[in-house]
Design a protein around this motif. Structure first.
Motif, PDB file in Angstrom:
ATOM      1  N   PHE A   1      22.157  -5.709 -17.811  1.00 17.31           N
ATOM      2  CA  PHE A   1      22.448  -6.274 -19.129  1.00 17.31           C
ATOM      3  C   PHE A   1      21.457  -7.373 -19.515  1.00 17.31           C
ATOM      4  CE2 PHE A   1      27.014  -4.959 -18.230  1.00 17.31           C
ATOM      5  CZ  PHE A   1      26.943  -3.857 -19.049  1.00 17.31           C
ATOM      6  N   LEU A   2      21.196  -8.303 -18.576  1.00 15.37           N
ATOM      7  CA  LEU A   2      20.436  -9.493 -18.909  1.00 15.37           C
ATOM      8  C   LEU A   2      18.923  -9.273 -18.894  1.00 15.37           C
ATOM      9  CD1 LEU A   2      22.445 -12.283 -17.020  1.00 15.37           C
ATOM     10  CD2 LEU A   2      22.653 -11.531 -19.391  1.00 15.37           C
ATOM     11  N   ARG A   3      18.456  -8.451 -17.984  1.00 15.15           N
ATOM     12  CA  ARG A   3      17.008  -8.325 -17.798  1.00 15.15           C
ATOM     13  C   ARG A   3      16.448  -6.983 -18.234  1.00 15.15           C
ATOM     14  NH1 ARG A   3      16.498 -10.933 -11.681  1.00 15.15           N
ATOM     15  NH2 ARG A   3      17.564 -12.913 -12.152  1.00 15.15           N
ATOM     16  N   GLN A   4      17.266  -5.952 -18.237  1.00 17.22           N
ATOM     17  CA  GLN A   4      16.765  -4.600 -18.477  1.00 17.22           C
ATOM     18  C   GLN A   4      17.281  -3.989 -19.776  1.00 17.22           C
ATOM     19  OE1 GLN A   4      18.062  -2.853 -14.800  1.00 17.22           O
ATOM     20  NE2 GLN A   4      16.812  -4.258 -13.590  1.00 17.22           N
TER      21      GLN A   4
ATOM     22  N   PRO B   1      16.462   2.588 -21.749  1.00 13.46           N
ATOM     23  CA  PRO B   1      15.089   2.757 -21.265  1.00 13.46           C
ATOM     24  C   PRO B   1      14.653   1.658 -20.304  1.00 13.46           C
ATOM     25  CG  PRO B   1      15.191   3.155 -23.629  1.00 13.46           C
ATOM     26  CD  PRO B   1      16.527   2.610 -23.222  1.00 13.46           C
ATOM     27  N   GLY B   2      15.112   0.437 -20.553  1.00 18.60           N
ATOM     28  CA  GLY B   2      14.729  -0.671 -19.677  1.00 18.60           C
ATOM     29  C   GLY B   2      15.238  -0.499 -18.261  1.00 18.60           C
ATOM     30  N   VAL B   3      16.443   0.046 -18.123  1.00 17.07           N
ATOM     31  CA  VAL B   3      17.015   0.274 -16.796  1.00 17.07           C
ATOM     32  C   VAL B   3      16.250   1.372 -16.065  1.00 17.07           C
ATOM     33  CG1 VAL B   3      19.108   0.934 -15.555  1.00 17.07           C
ATOM     34  CG2 VAL B   3      19.273  -0.487 -17.603  1.00 17.07           C
ATOM     35  N   ILE B   4      15.926   2.447 -16.784  1.00 15.45           N
ATOM     36  CA  ILE B   4      15.162   3.537 -16.183  1.00 15.45           C
ATOM     37  C   ILE B   4      13.755   3.051 -15.811  1.00 15.45           C
ATOM     38  CG2 ILE B   4      14.231   5.849 -16.542  1.00 15.45           C
ATOM     39  CD1 ILE B   4      17.260   5.780 -16.254  1.00 15.45           C
ATOM     40  N   LEU B   5      13.176   2.177 -16.639  1.00 17.95           N
ATOM     41  CA  LEU B   5      11.876   1.598 -16.330  1.00 17.95           C
ATOM     42  C   LEU B   5      11.929   0.808 -15.022  1.00 17.95           C
ATOM     43  CD1 LEU B   5       8.935   0.916 -17.113  1.00 17.95           C
ATOM     44  CD2 LEU B   5       9.839  -1.003 -18.456  1.00 17.95           C
ATOM     45  N   ALA B   6      13.002   0.036 -14.852  1.00 17.75           N
ATOM     46  CA  ALA B   6      13.159  -0.731 -13.615  1.00 17.75           C
ATOM     47  C   ALA B   6      13.291   0.194 -12.413  1.00 17.75           C
ATOM     48  CB  ALA B   6      14.389  -1.640 -13.727  1.00 17.75           C
TER      49      ALA B   6
ATOM     50  N   MET C   1      20.223   6.358 -11.451  1.00 20.96           N
ATOM     51  CA  MET C   1      20.397   5.312 -12.465  1.00 20.96           C
ATOM     52  C   MET C   1      21.052   5.878 -13.719  1.00 20.96           C
ATOM     53  SD  MET C   1      20.145   2.128 -12.738  1.00 20.96           S
ATOM     54  CE  MET C   1      19.026   1.677 -11.412  1.00 20.96           C
ATOM     55  N   ALA C   2      20.696   7.103 -14.104  1.00 24.42           N
ATOM     56  CA  ALA C   2      21.326   7.732 -15.266  1.00 24.42           C
ATOM     57  C   ALA C   2      22.818   7.911 -15.049  1.00 24.42           C
ATOM     58  CB  ALA C   2      20.662   9.070 -15.554  1.00 24.42           C
ATOM     59  N   PHE C   3      23.197   8.212 -13.826  1.00 27.27           N
ATOM     60  CA  PHE C   3      24.619   8.336 -13.484  1.00 27.27           C
ATOM     61  C   PHE C   3      25.349   7.032 -13.787  1.00 27.27           C
ATOM     62  CE2 PHE C   3      28.133   7.725 -10.551  1.00 27.27           C
ATOM     63  CZ  PHE C   3      28.827   8.923 -10.627  1.00 27.27           C
ATOM     64  N   LYS C   4      24.774   5.913 -13.355  1.00 27.88           N
ATOM     65  CA  LYS C   4      25.425   4.614 -13.560  1.00 27.88           C
ATOM     66  C   LYS C   4      25.527   4.265 -15.045  1.00 27.88           C
ATOM     67  CE  LYS C   4      23.746   2.935  -9.103  1.00 27.88           C
ATOM     68  NZ  LYS C   4      22.854   1.981  -8.402  1.00 27.88           N
TER      69      LYS C   4
END
Length: 453
Positions: free
Chosen positions: A15-18, A222-227, A247-250
């Motif tokens: 939430f905060l960074r991605q 997208p930010g989470v997948i990038l991480a 990550m997509a699952f989460k």
């Protein structure tokens, strides 16, 4: 203990960074019972039903945001294609229907309302023709209404009469709204194989096969997948794919929770969860940057289509394990103006209109939010659309076009749309025309593999 400290910290970082968020909750509302011979009565019934069904939509979304700590960026509404409702009336223009939808959106505080739409993949009814011809004025005189027209499908082929007409309508819409804050073409999508349950704008409408009211959710990330991609730097592609899938699952589980909760509180059915990676102009929220992290020097260079195919597939595989309600479009959006990385790729010359078209063979949805020179002939616009719809028809997938002819602009100039719509350079189009092809009209027949019964 339900969650470990590591899992809690991982979620906080998302939430905060991605920039993880739920991009939208969209209430789909059927207006089939609002058809009347008197258009004023019909518009009043439409207003009353939308205000009743969606009266608490924004509040519920805000409450869920506060209670779960999950950002829900947009609260939206989609309705039955207006051509199906207004066709019962004697109206010769459907602009008042569009203004009724806009009034609802403003009073309810939603971001957009979609469904000023027509389904003409196999033919154009008189009502469809009226709606399509109403689009330029309708989008120029309203603020929050989105319009879409489906002109082809794998089962029906491509209605080239409609493709020709929509090329002309796109030009007229751009001119009609050239002095507006937002160009009307940014709120207009032309489809092949349009889904009836898409929560994303501008193409959302509530299909005639849907129930009376549902909640559809669009997750992003997208930010989470990038991480996740950064964690697998230098590792084999299959290992990277596995990390993206997890990550997509989460991400999907989060969307499932929000959708179920919103549907319960609004006392409507939970429709679908759309897994599409939807970028924004913000840095760190870009699909193009994911592709670069995978190993591309710039989005659009050799290898881009292969990398995008893997990314889209892993997002879908992770999502379908997390929810039985997956639907809509579910892939990766590549809108030029809404993706900071795509904008940079255009500026650097690593991507062009033709490469974007190639990329749409493996992702959702199509040529999206692309500015082209304002003097581009309508037949050239129709030709670009026909190419894109052929990809959708032959591959049995949804493809769409959202082109914005920029009045007074030429290739290389900058055009700004604002907000989530962003801005982008004007892309050049081919100097070679296709007028004789487009002016033939008629219908491109369905492909041989459409006969599956």
């Amino acid at each position: 203990m339900l969650f470990s400290p590591v899992e809690i910290q991982e979620t906080v970082n998302m939430f905060l960074r991605q920039k993880l968020d739920v991009r939208c909750i969209t209430m789909g509302i059927s207006l089939l019972d609002c058809a009347e011979e008197d258009s004023k009565k019909s518009c009043q019934k439409i207003y009353d039903k939308i205000m009743t069904k969606a009266g608490n939509l924004v509040k519920v979304g805000q409450d869920i945001e506060k209670e779960l700590g999950v950002p829900i960026i947009n609260k939206r509404i989609s309705v039955t294609p207006i051509a199906l409702v207004a066709g019962a009336s004697k109206a010769t223009s459907y602009v008042e229907y569009c203004k009724t939808l806009d009034k609802c959106a403003k009073e309810l505080g939603v971001n957009f309302i979609g469904g000023f739409s027509a389904l003409v993949q196999k033919g154009i009814t008189p009502a469809d023709k009226i709606l399509i011809e109403s689009i330029p004025e309708a989008l120029a005189t309203t603020d929050f209404v989105c319009s879409s027209v489906n002109v082809g499908s794998t089962k029906s082929g491509i209605n080239m009469d409609a493709v020709k007409l929509m090329g002309e309508i796109i030009q007229k819409t751009s001119q009609a709204s050239k002095d507006c804050a937002v160009n009307g073409c940014s709120k207009l999508v032309v489809f092949c194989n349009a889904p009836e349950d898409n929560p994303f704008m501008a193409g959302a409408f509530h299909g005639p096969g849907e129930g009376d009211a549902v909640i559809n959710v669009g997750v992003s990330g997208p930010g989470v997948i990038l991480a996740a991609a950064r964690e697998y730097k230098g590792r084999p592609i299959n290992e990277l794919a596995e990390g993206i899938k997890k990550m997509a699952f989460k991400i999907t589980r989060l969307g499932q929770l929000v959708g179920s909760e919103a549907a319960s509180r609004l006392n409507v059915d939970f429709g679908i969860l759309d897994l599409s990676l939807a970028p924004t102009p913000a840095v760190g929220d870009s699909v193009a940057r994911i592709l670069e992290e995978i190993g591309l020097e710039g989005a659009g260079c050799p290898g881009t289509t292969a990398a995008l195919a893997m990314l889209t597939d892993m997002v879908k595989k992770g999502g379908v394990m997390a929810s039985t309600n997956v639907g809509g479009l579910s892939g990766a959006f590549i809108p030029v103006s809404e993706d900071e990385g795509m904008i940079n790729a255009v500026k650097n010359g690593s991507i062009c209109l033709e490469k974007l078209e190639a990329m749409t063979t493996v992702c959702s949805v199509g040529l999206d939010m692309i500015a082209i020179p304002g003097d581009t002939p309508a037949t050239t616009i129709s030709g670009i659309m026909a190419d894109e719809f052929a990809i959708g028809m032959v591959n049995n997938k949804t493809t769409a076009v959202r082109l914005i002819p920029a009045p007074g602009k030429k290739a290389g100039d900058w055009i700004e749309f604002g907000g989530l719509l962003g801005g982008c350079p004007v892309l050049p189009v081919s100097k070679f025309g296709c007028a004789d092809f487009i002016n033939r009209g008629g219908r491109i027949p369905a492909p041989i593999h459409s006969f599956r019964n």
